[in-house]
Design an enzyme around this catalytic site. Structure first.
Site, PDB file in Angstrom:
ATOM      1  N   TYR A   1     -79.159   0.058  38.809  1.00 53.66           N
ATOM      2  CA  TYR A   1     -80.028   0.534  37.858  1.00 53.66           C
ATOM      3  C   TYR A   1     -79.909   2.004  37.364  1.00 53.66           C
ATOM      4  O   TYR A   1     -79.690   2.258  36.110  1.00 53.66           O
ATOM      5  CB  TYR A   1     -81.384   0.349  38.188  1.00 53.66           C
ATOM      6  CG  TYR A   1     -82.625   0.702  37.493  1.00 53.66           C
ATOM      7  CD1 TYR A   1     -82.807  -0.133  36.269  1.00 53.66           C
ATOM      8  CD2 TYR A   1     -83.099   2.025  37.677  1.00 53.66           C
ATOM      9  CE1 TYR A   1     -83.891   0.370  35.395  1.00 53.66           C
ATOM     10  CE2 TYR A   1     -84.333   2.526  36.792  1.00 53.66           C
ATOM     11  CZ  TYR A   1     -84.545   1.686  35.723  1.00 53.66           C
ATOM     12  OH  TYR A   1     -85.621   2.087  34.773  1.00 53.66           O
TER      13      TYR A   1
ATOM     14  N   ASP B   1     -82.102 -12.689  24.090  1.00 59.99           N
ATOM     15  CA  ASP B   1     -81.847 -12.068  25.510  1.00 59.99           C
ATOM     16  C   ASP B   1     -81.024 -10.788  25.269  1.00 59.99           C
ATOM     17  O   ASP B   1     -80.045 -10.995  24.527  1.00 59.99           O
ATOM     18  CB  ASP B   1     -80.659 -13.052  25.979  1.00 59.99           C
ATOM     19  CG  ASP B   1     -79.943 -12.686  27.435  1.00 59.99           C
ATOM     20  OD1 ASP B   1     -80.297 -11.347  27.727  1.00 59.99           O
ATOM     21  OD2 ASP B   1     -79.653 -13.344  28.164  1.00 59.99           O
TER      22      ASP B   1
ATOM     23  N   ASP C   1     -87.836 -11.031  22.830  1.00 59.54           N
ATOM     24  CA  ASP C   1     -87.990 -11.056  24.238  1.00 59.54           C
ATOM     25  C   ASP C   1     -87.070 -12.323  24.662  1.00 59.54           C
ATOM     26  O   ASP C   1     -86.892 -13.219  23.905  1.00 59.54           O
ATOM     27  CB  ASP C   1     -89.446 -10.987  24.625  1.00 59.54           C
ATOM     28  CG  ASP C   1     -89.583 -11.027  26.230  1.00 59.54           C
ATOM     29  OD1 ASP C   1     -90.191  -9.824  26.538  1.00 59.54           O
ATOM     30  OD2 ASP C   1     -89.385 -11.983  27.079  1.00 59.54           O
TER      31      ASP C   1
END
Length: 254
Positions: A160, A67, A39
């Site tokens: 997205y 990341d 994470d």
């Protein structure tokens, strides 16, 4: 706890939040996988990996901050996992970002951010682990996507949706090229998932008439994690290159 994954090394991105990633890490650990929680948030990664390890002491759970859009960090984490646990055998590309808005108004930085985390990062992770899977005799990649590409982002999330459409093609590319080496690749596509930070930040999306499918419900992170575990397991050993929608049929409303 079961032996469904029998000590296989599973790496899950964005696994230290309250949503799909953590639910998947827990489900894979419950199945006997050795789980790598990654994470972007270092403290949360430590805390969640420790909590999952405490709940499943029969297996190994480690936390490594990463990341998912940073190639150098991806290289470092894959190298560390390979050195300490062995090659990644199950990869779950779960990390995602979204910016709600109009294609007329998006800042180019939002586009770049969506592409980097939602598409470039997963591609680079696949590139990093597929040779290891090949040399180990096989593995499974699960890309967590959305039905948003099928509806053009529904007027509210074009970058997205475009990135996730590319992710769906990445799944099939990995399935096609990895198949001869025993590597399967699957997409698990969602819509609205309750209990996630994105929906907590945008509760108005729950009220859109096109948000609910014929079942009239919204999936939970745990129900999506169950689908991920299924496609990653030997129960789906003859399934690859497919998109499994876990959205209560919402994609049929659009």
């Amino acid at each position: 706890m079961t032996t469904e994954f029998d000590g296989r090394v599973a790496l899950v991105t964005a696994a230290a939040g309250a949503g799909i990633g953590q639910a998947t890490a827990r489900r894979l650990a419950a199945g006997g996988a050795r789980v790598v929680v990654t994470d972007i948030h270092e403290r949360r990664t430590r805390e969640v990996s420790a909590a999952v390890a405490a709940d499943f002491p029969e297996t190994t759970v480690v936390g490594l901050p990463m990341d998912a859009g940073d190639r150098a960090q991806i290289d470092d984490v894959v190298a560390e996992v390979t050195r300490t646990l062995g090659p990644v055998q199950v990869l779950v590309n779960n990390a995602a970002v979204n910016v709600v808005g109009s294609i007329f108004d998006y800042d180019p930085e939002h586009w770049d951010w969506c592409m980097q985390v939602n598409l470039s990062g997963p591609w680079y992770l696949c590139r990093a682990v597929m040779p290891l899977m090949r040399d180990a005799g096989g593995g499974v990649i699960v890309n967590v996507s959305s039905y948003a590409p099928d509806v053009g982002g529904n007027g509210i999330e074009a970058p997205y949706a475009i990135a996730k459409g590319g992710l769906n093609v990445l799944t099939r590319s990995c399935a096609h090229e990895g198949g001869p080496f025993g590597i399967r690749a699957m997409t698990v596509a969602t819509g609205i998932v309750t209990g996630t930070k994105f929906i907590d930040d945008h509760p108005e999306l729950l009220e859109r008439p096109d948000s609910r499918g014929p079942l009239g419900t919204f999936p939970t992170a745990e129900s999506v994690a169950e689908a991920i575990a299924f496609v990653a397991s030997d129960r789906a050993r003859h399934v690859t290159g497919e998109i499994l929608n876990v959205a209560a049929g919402a994609y049929m409303r659009n």
